[in-house]
Motif scaffolding. Structure first.
Motif, PDB file in Angstrom:
ATOM      1  N   GLY A 289       0.836  -1.198   0.000  1.00  0.00           N
ATOM      2  CA  GLY A 289       0.000   0.000   0.000  1.00  0.00           C
ATOM      3  C   GLY A 289       0.865   1.239   0.000  1.00  0.00           C
ATOM      4  O   GLY A 289       2.080   1.180   0.215  1.00  0.00           O
ATOM      5  N   THR A 290       0.246   2.373  -0.250  1.00  0.00           N
ATOM      6  CA  THR A 290       0.978   3.638  -0.310  1.00  0.00           C
ATOM      7  C   THR A 290       0.080   4.764   0.147  1.00  0.00           C
ATOM      8  O   THR A 290      -1.150   4.674   0.043  1.00  0.00           O
ATOM      9  CB  THR A 290       1.478   3.913  -1.738  1.00  0.00           C
ATOM     10  OG1 THR A 290       2.080   5.200  -1.779  1.00  0.00           O
ATOM     11  CG2 THR A 290       0.350   3.868  -2.745  1.00  0.00           C
ATOM     12  N   PHE A 291       0.698   5.836   0.655  1.00  0.00           N
ATOM     13  CA  PHE A 291      -0.040   7.037   1.032  1.00  0.00           C
ATOM     14  C   PHE A 291      -0.048   8.088  -0.074  1.00  0.00           C
ATOM     15  O   PHE A 291      -0.586   9.175   0.114  1.00  0.00           O
ATOM     16  CB  PHE A 291       0.566   7.656   2.302  1.00  0.00           C
ATOM     17  CG  PHE A 291       0.349   6.825   3.534  1.00  0.00           C
ATOM     18  CD1 PHE A 291      -0.916   6.697   4.080  1.00  0.00           C
ATOM     19  CD2 PHE A 291       1.399   6.164   4.136  1.00  0.00           C
ATOM     20  CE1 PHE A 291      -1.125   5.929   5.219  1.00  0.00           C
ATOM     21  CE2 PHE A 291       1.201   5.399   5.271  1.00  0.00           C
ATOM     22  CZ  PHE A 291      -0.064   5.280   5.822  1.00  0.00           C
ATOM     23  N   SER A 292       0.545   7.780  -1.218  1.00  0.00           N
ATOM     24  CA  SER A 292       0.627   8.767  -2.300  1.00  0.00           C
ATOM     25  C   SER A 292      -0.741   9.139  -2.840  1.00  0.00           C
ATOM     26  O   SER A 292      -0.993  10.301  -3.174  1.00  0.00           O
ATOM     27  CB  SER A 292       1.500   8.228  -3.442  1.00  0.00           C
ATOM     28  OG  SER A 292       2.835   8.093  -3.028  1.00  0.00           O
ATOM     29  N   LYS A 293      -1.642   8.153  -2.953  1.00  0.00           N
ATOM     30  CA  LYS A 293      -2.967   8.421  -3.508  1.00  0.00           C
ATOM     31  C   LYS A 293      -3.959   8.871  -2.445  1.00  0.00           C
ATOM     32  O   LYS A 293      -4.859   9.654  -2.717  1.00  0.00           O
ATOM     33  CB  LYS A 293      -3.513   7.160  -4.203  1.00  0.00           C
ATOM     34  CG  LYS A 293      -2.561   6.517  -5.204  1.00  0.00           C
ATOM     35  CD  LYS A 293      -2.273   7.413  -6.372  1.00  0.00           C
ATOM     36  CE  LYS A 293      -1.504   6.676  -7.459  1.00  0.00           C
ATOM     37  NZ  LYS A 293      -0.207   6.151  -7.025  1.00  0.00           N
ATOM     38  N   SER A 294      -3.822   8.367  -1.213  1.00  0.00           N
ATOM     39  CA  SER A 294      -4.788   8.696  -0.166  1.00  0.00           C
ATOM     40  C   SER A 294      -4.461  10.011   0.538  1.00  0.00           C
ATOM     41  O   SER A 294      -5.375  10.703   0.995  1.00  0.00           O
ATOM     42  CB  SER A 294      -4.858   7.567   0.860  1.00  0.00           C
ATOM     43  OG  SER A 294      -3.570   7.282   1.392  1.00  0.00           O
ATOM     44  N   LEU A 295      -3.167  10.374   0.622  1.00  0.00           N
ATOM     45  CA  LEU A 295      -2.771  11.643   1.243  1.00  0.00           C
ATOM     46  C   LEU A 295      -2.161  12.554   0.184  1.00  0.00           C
ATOM     47  O   LEU A 295      -2.846  13.340  -0.431  1.00  0.00           O
ATOM     48  CB  LEU A 295      -1.813  11.390   2.408  1.00  0.00           C
ATOM     49  CG  LEU A 295      -2.418  10.604   3.584  1.00  0.00           C
ATOM     50  CD1 LEU A 295      -1.394  10.404   4.690  1.00  0.00           C
ATOM     51  CD2 LEU A 295      -3.674  11.263   4.110  1.00  0.00           C
ATOM     52  N   PHE A 296      -0.848  12.438  -0.051  1.00  0.00           N
ATOM     53  CA  PHE A 296      -0.248  13.200  -1.149  1.00  0.00           C
ATOM     54  C   PHE A 296       1.095  12.566  -1.512  1.00  0.00           C
ATOM     55  O   PHE A 296       1.779  11.979  -0.663  1.00  0.00           O
ATOM     56  CB  PHE A 296      -0.083  14.691  -0.798  1.00  0.00           C
ATOM     57  CG  PHE A 296       0.673  14.976   0.470  1.00  0.00           C
ATOM     58  CD1 PHE A 296       2.051  15.199   0.447  1.00  0.00           C
ATOM     59  CD2 PHE A 296       0.022  15.051   1.686  1.00  0.00           C
ATOM     60  CE1 PHE A 296       2.741  15.488   1.601  1.00  0.00           C
ATOM     61  CE2 PHE A 296       0.697  15.350   2.851  1.00  0.00           C
ATOM     62  CZ  PHE A 296       2.067  15.564   2.810  1.00  0.00           C
ATOM     63  N   PRO A 297       1.501  12.645  -2.790  1.00  0.00           N
ATOM     64  CA  PRO A 297       2.665  11.898  -3.268  1.00  0.00           C
ATOM     65  C   PRO A 297       3.999  12.379  -2.723  1.00  0.00           C
ATOM     66  O   PRO A 297       4.965  11.618  -2.711  1.00  0.00           O
ATOM     67  CB  PRO A 297       2.595  12.051  -4.796  1.00  0.00           C
ATOM     68  CG  PRO A 297       1.737  13.245  -5.024  1.00  0.00           C
ATOM     69  CD  PRO A 297       0.767  13.303  -3.890  1.00  0.00           C
ATOM     70  N   LEU A 346     -10.703  10.193   4.226  1.00  0.00           N
ATOM     71  CA  LEU A 346     -11.135   9.258   3.180  1.00  0.00           C
ATOM     72  C   LEU A 346     -12.633   9.389   2.905  1.00  0.00           C
ATOM     73  O   LEU A 346     -13.057   9.344   1.748  1.00  0.00           O
ATOM     74  CB  LEU A 346     -10.805   7.819   3.586  1.00  0.00           C
ATOM     75  CG  LEU A 346      -9.327   7.444   3.637  1.00  0.00           C
ATOM     76  CD1 LEU A 346      -9.167   5.995   4.071  1.00  0.00           C
ATOM     77  CD2 LEU A 346      -8.643   7.675   2.297  1.00  0.00           C
ATOM     78  N   LYS A 347     -13.413   9.550   3.960  1.00  0.00           N
ATOM     79  CA  LYS A 347     -14.858   9.724   3.781  1.00  0.00           C
ATOM     80  C   LYS A 347     -15.149  10.967   2.956  1.00  0.00           C
ATOM     81  O   LYS A 347     -15.972  10.951   2.021  1.00  0.00           O
ATOM     82  CB  LYS A 347     -15.546   9.823   5.136  1.00  0.00           C
ATOM     83  CG  LYS A 347     -17.051   9.982   5.058  1.00  0.00           C
ATOM     84  CD  LYS A 347     -17.675  10.063   6.446  1.00  0.00           C
ATOM     85  CE  LYS A 347     -19.181  10.255   6.356  1.00  0.00           C
ATOM     86  NZ  LYS A 347     -19.797  10.352   7.707  1.00  0.00           N
ATOM     87  N   LYS A 348     -14.461  12.044   3.251  1.00  0.00           N
ATOM     88  CA  LYS A 348     -14.629  13.291   2.507  1.00  0.00           C
ATOM     89  C   LYS A 348     -14.196  13.122   1.054  1.00  0.00           C
ATOM     90  O   LYS A 348     -14.874  13.593   0.122  1.00  0.00           O
ATOM     91  CB  LYS A 348     -13.811  14.395   3.173  1.00  0.00           C
ATOM     92  CG  LYS A 348     -13.731  15.690   2.392  1.00  0.00           C
ATOM     93  CD  LYS A 348     -12.780  16.659   3.072  1.00  0.00           C
ATOM     94  CE  LYS A 348     -12.531  17.899   2.221  1.00  0.00           C
ATOM     95  NZ  LYS A 348     -11.532  18.809   2.851  1.00  0.00           N
TER      96      LYS A 348
END
Length: 443
Positions: A289-297, A346-348
Motif C-alpha cells: 500500500g501507499t499514502f501517495s494516492k490517499s494523502l499526497f505523493p 477518506l470519507k470526505k
C-alpha cells in the motif's frame, strides 16, 4: 457551483486577464467578504483553493498575494501556459485532490511532533520503519481491510518502487517469472527487468486478471503482481472465483502474490472489496500500500505486509535497503492515522471524487466521448477508435496530461483508449473546458 468556487474562478480570471498582476496584494478575507456580501469563511475557502493551486500565496501578516509564477494568459492560449508553475497539468495521473487535503491540520500535527521530539529522534530511524507508524498501519488494516497482522510484519519504504525492490531483493532471483496484468501499471516493470526476472503478460478482462491464461502459459512463474480491488488502469475488480484460483496456484507452486491495493479506499458504491490478503490461509500474499494516492505523493511513503514466516528474511534485506522516509514524516502520518483524521479524510474524498468524476464524465459525454463505467478509483478510461498514441500526442501538445492505453500494454493486441485523472478537476465548468480542449486537440 459553490459560492467559494465562483469567487476563486473570478480571481483566476482576473489574474489570467492581467487585471491582478504578480505580487499584487489581495484584500483581507474580512474586507472581501464585506464587499461581496458573503461569509468570511467563504472567502477563506476561495483563497485556500487558489493557494493550493499555486495562483496565490500567503505571506504571514503581510497578507495574501498573487503568486509571482502566475502570469496573464492571452485569449486562446494553451491551457498549460495558464497553469501556475508547479501546478499539476489537466488530467494528470497519480495525484489526489491537492486542494482538498487538510494542510492546516497536517501543519499542526507536524508542528506538535517537532515540539515533542527528543534528542533520540535525531538518530538514524529503524531500517524497517518507525514503530509507531507500523503499529498505526496494523490497526488501520485490521479494522478497515480485515487484515490481521502484527507491526513486525510491516515494512515502511520510500515509495512503491522501493517496496518492490525490497521484495525482489528478499525473495527473487534472476530468471524467476512474474505474472503482470496486461494492460497494467507500467512504471514498476523496470524493477523486475533490472533484477533479471522474466516478465509474463497476462490479459485482463471484466473479472480482472485471467488466471486461467497464466496457468496455461506460465505455470512455473514464482510471482504474480496484480491490483485486484481496482485494476490499474481498467478499473475492474478481480472476481472471488479468480481470487481463490490465484491462491490455490500460489500454494501449490509455492509462488508469491504481490497485491497492490493502491486506491481501494475510493469506491463510490458500497464498501471497498476485501483484499486477497484477507483470504490468505497459505500465507503466500505480500500486501503493498501507499499514502501517495490517499494523502499526497510528496510523502514518498509506502508499506508492505509480509507473511510472518518471512519477517526475518525481510528484516535482513531491509538493512541493505533501509527506509529513507524522514522520521518526522513517519511520526506525523502515524498521528494522522491514530487520531482518526485519516478515516474522516477518506470519507470526505470519496464524496469529492464521486462528484468530480460525474463532472468529467458528463463533460466528456457532451463532446461525444465514450467513457468506460467504473465503480471507483481516481482515474477513468475513454474508448477511442484509431491510433490512441497519436491522439494522446496531440492532447499533450495542447497541455493535457492524458495517456494512451496502448502504452500500458505489454502486447500490441487490444482496443485503444485514453487514460486520465479527474481528481483535480474542481468544477463542472473546468471539466467542460478541459473536455472541449481535448476534443479540439485530437480532431
Amino acid at each position: 457551483m459553490p459560492r467559494y468556487q465562483q469567487i476563486a474562478r473570478q480571481i483566476r480570471q482576473a489574474i489570467g486577464d492581467g487585471e491582478l498582476a504578480a505580487d499584487s496584494r489581495l484584500p483581507s478575507s474580512r474586507t472581501m467578504a464585506l464587499e461581496l456580501g458573503v461569509a468570511r469563511a467563504t472567502v477563506e475557502n476561495a483563497y485556500g483553493e487558489l493557494v493550493s493551486q499555486g495562483w496565490l500565496e500567503r505571506r504571514g501578516q503581510a497578507g495574501t498575494f498573487v503568486s509571482p509564477s502566475a502570469s496573464p494568459t492571452a485569449s486562446g492560449a494553451n491551457i498549460a501556459s495558464s497553469q501556475p508553475q508547479g501546478a499539476p497539468m489537466p488530467f494528470q495521473m497519480g495525484l489526489p485532490a491537492l486542494d482538498a487535503f487538510p494542510r492546516a491540520l497536517w501543519a499542526r500535527l507536524t508542528g506538535r511532533r517537532l515540539r515533542l521530539q527528543t534528542r533520540y529522534d535525531l538518530l538514524m530511524p529503524e531500517a524497517n520503519g518507525e514503530s509507531t507508524l507500523r503499529q498505526a498501519i496494523a490497526d488501520y488494516l485490521r479494522f478497515s481491510r480485515s487484515i490481521d497482522c502484527q507491526p513486525e510484519q510491516i515494512f515502511i519504504t520510500a515509495g512503491f518502487q522501493a517496496a518492490m525492490r525490497l521484495v525482489v531483493g528478499t525473495l527473487a532471483k534472476a530468471g524467476d517469472g512474474i505474472w503482470l496484468e496486461d494492460p497494467g501499471y507500467r512504471y514498476v516493470r523496470p524493477v523486475f527487468a533490472d533484477a533479471g526476472m522474466a516478465l509474463h503478460p497476462v490479459p485482463v478482462d471484466g473479472e480482472g486478471m485471467q488466471i486461467d491464461y497464466g496457468l496455461e502459459h506460465y505455470p512455473e512463474a514464482r510471482f504474480a503482481l496484480l491490483t485486484p480491488a481496482h485494476q490499474s488502469p481498467l478499473g475492474v475488480a478481480l472476481s472471488l472465483t479468480r481470487r481463490h484460483q490465484l491462491l490455490e496456484w500460489a500454494s501449490a507452486r509455492q509462488s508469491w502474490i504481490i497485491e497492490d491495493d493502491y486506491d481501494s479506499e475510493f469506491r463510490y458504491h458500497g464498501k471497498p472489496l476485501p483484499p486477497v490478503k484477507s483470504l490468505d490461509g497459505p500465507e503466500r500474499v505480500i500486501y503493498a500500500g501507499t499514502f501517495s494516492k490517499s494523502l499526497f505523493p510528496a510523502l514518498r511513503t509506502a508499506w508492505l505486509v509480509v507473511p510472518q514466516r518471512q519477517v526475518a528474511a525481510f528484516a535482513r534485506q531491509s538493512r541493505h535497503l533501509p527506509c529513507t522516509v524522514p522520521i518526522l514524516i513517519q511520526q506525523t502520518i502515524a498521528d494522522f492515522l491514530r487520531e482518526g483524521h485519516f478515516w474522516r479524510h477518506l470519507k470526505k474524498m470519496r464524496q469529492c471524487y464521486g462528484e468530480r468524476r460525474v463532472w468529467l464524465e458528463a463533460a466528456l459525454a457532451e463532446q461525444g466521448f465514450d467513457v468506460v463505467p467504473q465503480a471507483g478509483g481516481i482515474q477513468l478510461v475513454m474508448r477511442v477508435q484509431g491510433d490512441d498514441r497519436a491522439m494522446v500526442a496531440k492532447g499533450r501538445a495542447a497541455g493535457l496530461a492524458v495517456q494512451a492505453l496502448s502504452d500500458w500494454r505489454m502486447t500490441p493486441a487490444g482496443e485503444g483508449g485514453i487514460v486520465m485523472s479527474f481528481t483535480n478537476v474542481t468544477s463542472h465548468e473546468m471539466a467542460r473546458r478541459y473536455a472541449l480542449k481535448l476534443r479540439q486537440a485530437i480532431t
